[in-house]
Design a protein around this motif. Structure first.
Motif, PDB file in Angstrom:
ATOM      1  N   LEU A 187       9.188   2.367 -10.721  1.00 31.05           N
ATOM      2  CA  LEU A 187       9.487   2.324 -12.154  1.00 31.05           C
ATOM      3  C   LEU A 187       9.064   3.620 -12.820  1.00 31.05           C
ATOM      4  N   ASP A 188       9.695   3.879 -13.970  1.00 25.02           N
ATOM      5  CA  ASP A 188       9.221   4.978 -14.803  1.00 25.02           C
ATOM      6  C   ASP A 188       7.893   4.583 -15.439  1.00 25.02           C
ATOM      7  N   LYS A 189       7.103   5.592 -15.786  1.00 25.21           N
ATOM      8  CA  LYS A 189       5.797   5.305 -16.364  1.00 25.21           C
ATOM      9  C   LYS A 189       5.934   4.525 -17.663  1.00 25.21           C
ATOM     10  N   SER A 190       7.017   4.765 -18.383  1.00 25.15           N
ATOM     11  CA  SER A 190       7.210   4.082 -19.664  1.00 25.15           C
ATOM     12  C   SER A 190       7.454   2.594 -19.489  1.00 25.15           C
ATOM     13  N   GLN A 191       7.907   2.165 -18.300  1.00 24.61           N
ATOM     14  CA  GLN A 191       8.172   0.755 -18.041  1.00 24.61           C
ATOM     15  C   GLN A 191       6.925  -0.012 -17.615  1.00 24.61           C
ATOM     16  N   VAL A 192       5.822   0.682 -17.356  1.00 21.50           N
ATOM     17  CA  VAL A 192       4.588   0.063 -16.894  1.00 21.50           C
ATOM     18  C   VAL A 192       3.707  -0.242 -18.088  1.00 21.50           C
ATOM     19  N   LYS A 193       3.150  -1.466 -18.103  1.00 24.84           N
ATOM     20  CA  LYS A 193       2.282  -1.866 -19.205  1.00 24.84           C
ATOM     21  C   LYS A 193       1.032  -0.998 -19.230  1.00 24.84           C
ATOM     22  N   SER A 194       0.514  -0.818 -20.416  1.00 25.58           N
ATOM     23  CA  SER A 194      -0.688  -0.002 -20.597  1.00 25.58           C
ATOM     24  C   SER A 194      -1.852  -0.578 -19.800  1.00 25.58           C
ATOM     25  N   GLY A 195      -2.584   0.292 -19.125  1.00 26.24           N
ATOM     26  CA  GLY A 195      -3.752  -0.161 -18.345  1.00 26.24           C
ATOM     27  C   GLY A 195      -3.438  -0.566 -16.929  1.00 26.24           C
ATOM     28  N   THR A 196      -2.145  -0.514 -16.524  1.00 21.71           N
ATOM     29  CA  THR A 196      -1.786  -0.964 -15.171  1.00 21.71           C
ATOM     30  C   THR A 196      -2.461  -0.121 -14.102  1.00 21.71           C
ATOM     31  N   SER A 197      -2.639   1.156 -14.358  1.00 21.72           N
ATOM     32  CA  SER A 197      -3.187   2.053 -13.344  1.00 21.72           C
ATOM     33  C   SER A 197      -4.610   1.695 -12.964  1.00 21.72           C
ATOM     34  N   LYS A 198      -5.322   1.009 -13.879  1.00 24.35           N
ATOM     35  CA  LYS A 198      -6.704   0.646 -13.573  1.00 24.35           C
ATOM     36  C   LYS A 198      -6.852  -0.836 -13.283  1.00 24.35           C
ATOM     37  N   ALA A 199      -5.773  -1.595 -13.513  1.00 21.98           N
ATOM     38  CA  ALA A 199      -5.883  -3.043 -13.363  1.00 21.98           C
ATOM     39  C   ALA A 199      -5.860  -3.480 -11.913  1.00 21.98           C
ATOM     40  N   MET A 200      -5.140  -2.776 -11.090  1.00 21.37           N
ATOM     41  CA  MET A 200      -4.979  -3.198  -9.689  1.00 21.37           C
ATOM     42  C   MET A 200      -5.680  -2.210  -8.759  1.00 21.37           C
ATOM     43  N   PRO A 201      -6.676  -2.644  -7.977  1.00 21.80           N
ATOM     44  CA  PRO A 201      -7.325  -1.753  -7.010  1.00 21.80           C
ATOM     45  C   PRO A 201      -6.330  -1.289  -5.941  1.00 21.80           C
ATOM     46  N   ARG A 202      -6.628  -0.158  -5.359  1.00 25.05           N
ATOM     47  CA  ARG A 202      -5.763   0.358  -4.302  1.00 25.05           C
ATOM     48  C   ARG A 202      -5.912  -0.482  -3.034  1.00 25.05           C
ATOM     49  N   ALA A 203      -4.846  -0.552  -2.268  1.00 24.61           N
ATOM     50  CA  ALA A 203      -4.866  -1.309  -1.014  1.00 24.61           C
ATOM     51  C   ALA A 203      -5.712  -0.568   0.024  1.00 24.61           C
ATOM     52  N   PRO A 204      -6.385  -1.280   0.936  1.00 23.62           N
ATOM     53  CA  PRO A 204      -7.195  -0.626   1.974  1.00 23.62           C
ATOM     54  C   PRO A 204      -6.326   0.214   2.905  1.00 23.62           C
ATOM     55  N   ALA A 205      -6.944   1.245   3.461  1.00 21.40           N
ATOM     56  CA  ALA A 205      -6.225   2.126   4.389  1.00 21.40           C
ATOM     57  C   ALA A 205      -6.568   1.842   5.844  1.00 21.40           C
ATOM     58  N   GLU A 206      -7.458   0.890   6.095  1.00 16.25           N
ATOM     59  CA  GLU A 206      -7.866   0.576   7.464  1.00 16.25           C
ATOM     60  C   GLU A 206      -6.708  -0.068   8.239  1.00 16.25           C
ATOM     61  N   ARG A 207      -6.476   0.441   9.457  1.00 18.39           N
ATOM     62  CA  ARG A 207      -5.395  -0.093  10.298  1.00 18.39           C
ATOM     63  C   ARG A 207      -5.878  -1.322  11.071  1.00 18.39           C
ATOM     64  N   CYS A 208      -4.961  -2.236  11.330  1.00 14.36           N
ATOM     65  CA  CYS A 208      -5.277  -3.439  12.097  1.00 14.36           C
ATOM     66  C   CYS A 208      -5.397  -3.093  13.577  1.00 14.36           C
ATOM     67  N   ASP A 209      -6.434  -3.620  14.250  1.00 11.39           N
ATOM     68  CA  ASP A 209      -6.623  -3.347  15.674  1.00 11.39           C
ATOM     69  C   ASP A 209      -5.512  -3.964  16.517  1.00 11.39           C
ATOM     70  N   ARG A 210      -5.043  -5.140  16.129  1.00 16.03           N
ATOM     71  CA  ARG A 210      -4.014  -5.840  16.908  1.00 16.03           C
ATOM     72  C   ARG A 210      -2.614  -5.335  16.589  1.00 16.03           C
ATOM     73  N   HIS A 211      -2.354  -4.987  15.347  1.00 17.18           N
ATOM     74  CA  HIS A 211      -1.040  -4.526  14.908  1.00 17.18           C
ATOM     75  C   HIS A 211      -1.227  -3.163  14.242  1.00 17.18           C
ATOM     76  N   SER A 212      -1.267  -2.117  15.064  1.00 10.02           N
ATOM     77  CA  SER A 212      -1.679  -0.795  14.600  1.00 10.02           C
ATOM     78  C   SER A 212      -0.763  -0.211  13.531  1.00 10.02           C
ATOM     79  N   HIS A 213       0.471  -0.724  13.413  1.00 11.75           N
ATOM     80  CA  HIS A 213       1.386  -0.187  12.401  1.00 11.75           C
ATOM     81  C   HIS A 213       1.184  -0.842  11.038  1.00 11.75           C
ATOM     82  N   LYS A 214       0.258  -1.816  10.970  1.00 13.23           N
ATOM     83  CA  LYS A 214      -0.005  -2.526   9.714  1.00 13.23           C
ATOM     84  C   LYS A 214      -1.408  -2.185   9.204  1.00 13.23           C
ATOM     85  N   HIS A 215      -1.556  -2.247   7.856  1.00 14.63           N
ATOM     86  CA  HIS A 215      -2.856  -2.073   7.240  1.00 14.63           C
ATOM     87  C   HIS A 215      -3.533  -3.434   7.047  1.00 14.63           C
TER      88      HIS A 215
END
Length: 475
Positions: free
Chosen positions: A64-92
């Motif tokens: 989406l364009d930044k204008s379509q995102v509600k105010s505060g969205t950038s801080k509302a959702m934490p970033r997803a972990p970057a650790e890879r799965c040992d069993r399924h190495s292509h997945k986080h």
């Protein structure tokens, strides 16, 4: 896990832009984030969003364009972990099962937790729940476990040195005794050497297997500690590393307790067969010479006695010499008993054979009882237990019992159709060894006490000494 120079994006956003491109920020550059990915929960500049869209795993993400995102969205959702799965190495590792307090990738959840009701996407879980990540206490535990594992490794190495030293001493005894008899006894000497080599090799392999398990567990502990030490402000990342560290501690505690219970080496001794020397001392010569060049009866008798001997003596594991072996191994073969849900190498603590030839195995490291087919010895069924099993024994044709020491329980497992727990007996001690006779269970603790129970769970009596006042046994 993010690497490189860390930037305070909150401070920069107040002075320069409302939001920053996450990819540029990781490279140390400040670029305004004009696009927002709904799936990644990150902002991208015009150049980086093109790179993002070319990644196969991100091709279907909604941008989406930044204008379509509600105010505060950038801080509302934490970033997803970057650790890879040992069993399924292509997945986080981005999913959390609250029912089992375990983290994994989406494939892990679909396979192992499909019946669980409380599975969450980690950033959403952290966003909607107040969760305080405490890693300092876990780091202390990891360091203590690492020290304990190091002591166990040193102990096994010392046991190996002692075993090899004893091997050399026994070989020297064999050769010395060989010289006392005669140079014609080369065949008996070779048989004796082969036997001690085989016995020592078996014990050495056992120690090597234990060392491999301890070293692998030690490596996992060190890795978990390093990840916690280098964790940044990404709470999702810390959450994953804490859970993985807790799992590493649990596995390490099992192996430490297992290593203390299992005997590291057998006390082997070489007992020379003195009857050979006695018979030789009674002979004045190996035979008599005659004009017909024939062997005398006395000479034939001596040769027959030597041919009946297989070695120069016997090897004993309890400082006692037995006349004959009650059992003799005719052969051995390896069978694969691991199932898909096993997370560790199989460590078979005990086994029992049913009347129809079916074999029940207690898999220590995977917390399972496994049923083997009586002909091809493949795993046909298994039953999960709450913790590591120790001793399994047969109750009847359709039921076995197994001790779970850490839970102080004895589980009764039905073998009809699918294996499952049908009843439990609670004890007030760490129950280890188990036997069944005359409709009663005999359960031992970690010292030398045996308790008699009914099948309904009523304690009848306990005893720790025999009639002469000696301990029954030591675990």
């Amino acid at each position: 896990m993010a690497t490189g120079r860390q930037i305070d994006t909150d401070m920069l956003s107040d002075e320069i832009f409302d939001v920053l491109c996450s990819m540029c920020t990781n490279d140390g550059r400040n670029t305004e984030g004009k696009k927002y990915c709904v799936h990644c929960h990150d902002y991208f500049c015009v150049r980086c969003v093109k790179v993002h869209s070319k990644v196969p795993l991100c091709a279907g993400h909604k941008v989406l364009d930044k204008s379509q995102v509600k105010s505060g969205t950038s801080k509302a959702m934490p970033r997803a972990p970057a650790e890879r799965c040992d069993r399924h190495s292509h997945k986080h590792i981005d999913m959390y099962c609250q029912n089992h307090d375990n983290v994994g990738c989406s494939t892990c959840m679909a396979v192992d937790h499909r019946l669980c009701k409380d599975t969450f996407y980690i950033p959403e879980f952290i966003q909607n729940n107040t969760y305080q990540v405490e890693s300092r206490d876990l780091q202390t535990k990891l360091k203590e476990i690492a020290k304990t594992l190091e002591k166990q490794v040193d102990k096994f190495k010392l046991d190996k040195q002692r075993l090899l030293k004893r091997k050399a001493e026994i070989l020297a005894d064999i050769r010395k005794f060989r010289q006392e008899i005669n140079d014609q006894l080369d065949k008996l000497e070779k048989s004796s050497i082969d036997e001690i080599e085989s016995r020592v090799k078996c014990l050495e392999d056992r120690i090597e297997d234990s060392l491999k398990q301890l070293l692998a567990t030690k490596s996992r502990i060190r890795s978990a500690n390093d990840k916690l030490t280098s964790t940044n402000t990404n709470h999702s990342e810390v959450f994953v590393n804490v859970k993985m560290g807790e799992h590493a501690v649990n596995v390490a505690n099992k192996y430490i307790k297992h290593a203390k219970i299992k005997s590291t080496i057998e006390n082997i001794e070489f007992q020379p067969d003195r009857t050979i020397l006695t018979q030789l001392e009674q002979k004045k010569t190996l035979g008599t010479l005659s004009e017909q060049s024939t062997k005398t009866a006395d000479n034939l008798f001596l040769l027959t006695q030597l041919e009946q001997k297989k070695t120069l003596g016997t090897l004993s594991e309890q400082h006692t010499k037995t006349a004959d072996n009650l059992f003799q191994i005719k052969g051995n073969q390896s069978y694969y008993v691991k199932v898909k849900s096993d997370n560790n190498s199989c460590d078979i603590m005990s086994a029992c054979c049913m009347e129809d030839g079916t074999i029940i195995l207690a898999d220590f490291s995977n917390n399972k009882l496994k049923r083997l087919h009586s002909y091809n010895y493949t795993v046909t069924d298994y039953c999960d237990l709450p913790d590591w099993p120790y001793q399994v024994c047969m109750i009847n044709n359709t039921q076995v019992a197994v001790t779970v020491p850490s839970k102080k329980k004895v589980h009764f497992i039905s073998l009809e159709r699918n294996m499952k727990t049908t009843n439990k007996i609670n004890t007030d001690f760490d129950c280890f060894r188990l036997a069944y006779a005359n409709n009663n269970l005999y359960i031992s603790d970690s010292s030398s006490t045996v308790y008699m129970y009914t099948l309904s769970g009523r304690k009848i009596r306990k005893f720790s000494k025999d009639q002469s006042g000696h301990k029954l046994f030591d675990i």
